[in-house]
Design an enzyme around this catalytic site. Structure first.
Site, PDB file in Angstrom:
ATOM      1  N   ASP A   2       5.643   4.686   4.938  1.00 57.04           N
ATOM      2  CA  ASP A   2       6.566   3.720   5.562  1.00 57.04           C
ATOM      3  C   ASP A   2       6.703   2.433   4.747  1.00 57.04           C
ATOM      4  O   ASP A   2       7.494   1.552   5.090  1.00 57.04           O
ATOM      5  CB  ASP A   2       6.170   3.408   7.023  1.00 57.04           C
ATOM      6  N   HIS A  23       0.858  -1.186   0.000  1.00 58.07           N
ATOM      7  CA  HIS A  23       0.000   0.000   0.000  1.00 58.07           C
ATOM      8  C   HIS A  23       0.889   1.229   0.000  1.00 58.07           C
ATOM      9  O   HIS A  23       2.108   1.115   0.126  1.00 58.07           O
ATOM     10  CB  HIS A  23      -0.992  -0.009   1.167  1.00 58.07           C
TER      11      HIS A  23
END
Ligand SMILES: [Zn+2]
Ligand SMILES: [Zn+2]
Length: 256
Positions: free
Chosen positions: A64, A60
């Site tokens: 991060d 996704h």
């Protein structure tokens, strides 16, 4: 098949854990799963040659998990004396197309020596003798988990994910399950799993070895994560550390 944990951490800066990234290595091919900030440095520290990475699978678009991808494309295009010939495959949710076309190509020229092959929302892909399947996860609107199946081994990455039936099905019978274990029991946050939930997932999916990762900074020791997890799962449980290498061969998973 070999897994190198490049980053077992999260969006929270940590001296101990880099943000999310894993390298899956085969005889001839290397796949990166997520590419969070610090990944390129972790690749260098792991001794892996970044020039040999064939494909990147993004779970996704949270930073991060993706923010070193522009750096990887830049490094592959601009390393002095290096001309990449083979394509770089990029897989991920639909938003990856926006990230590549509107962000990366605004920062960098399109590589002229090699092709970027971008495929979004792949449900099933056959690549380098691997069958790769994705499934939607309960985390962000387009987050996915991936299952990598060679002729005799299965490795599954949950990405960021809450417990769901789709995830149990995707992880079914995996030799190794790399699971989002963000917070210890009692500190549950929606969209992520606790050690108990990871244990339930591994138990229901009947996996062999469970690697707890995507770990937020905490004072709770690893031994407590394992204890909480083992209340629900009788297989092998390992708490990920950056640069840990897991060799997946025969029925054994060895750590070095
Ligand atoms: Zn994350
Ligand atoms: Zn996330």
């Amino acid at each position: 098949m070999k897994l190198t944990v490049l980053g077992s951490g999260t969006c929270v800066p940590s001296a101990k854990r880099s943000a999310s990234s894993y390298l899956l290595s085969f005889t001839n091919n290397r796949l990166l799963i997520d590419c969070g900030p610090g990944t390129l440095r972790q690749i260098a520290l792991s001794g892996v040659d970044y020039r040999k990475i064939d494909a990147v699978f993004i779970t996704h678009l949270h930073p991060d998990h993706v923010s070193d991808l522009p750096g990887l494309v830049h490094a592959l295009s601009a390393t002095p004396g290096f001309k990449r010939k083979k394509p770089l495959y990029l897989f991920g949710p639909e938003k990856l197309r926006w990230f590549y076309e509107d962000v990366i190509l605004n920062l960098l020229r399109e590589p002229d020596e090699f092709k970027i092959v971008l495929k979004t929302c792949p449900k099933k892909v056959h690549l380098f003798d691997l069958d790769i399947v994705s499934a939607k996860t309960l985390h962000s609107p387009d987050s996915v988990a991936y299952r990598f199946e060679s002729k005799d081994k299965v490795v599954v990455f949950t990405g960021d994910a809450d417990l769901s039936e789709e995830l149990i099905e995707l992880a079914s019978g995996a030799d190794l399950l790399v699971a989002d274990c963000s917070f210890p029991d009692g500190l549950k946050k929606q969209g992520h799993m606790t050690p108990s939930e990871c244990g339930k997932l591994a138990n229901k999916a009947n996996v062999s070895t469970l690697l707890l990762s995507h770990l937020y900074p905490t004072d709770v020791p690893s031994s407590e994560f394992i204890r909480q997890c083992k209340q629900h799962f009788s297989g092998k449980v390992i708490v990920a550390e950056d640069l840990m290498v897991l060799k997946i061969q025969g029925i054994l998973i060895t750590i070095s």
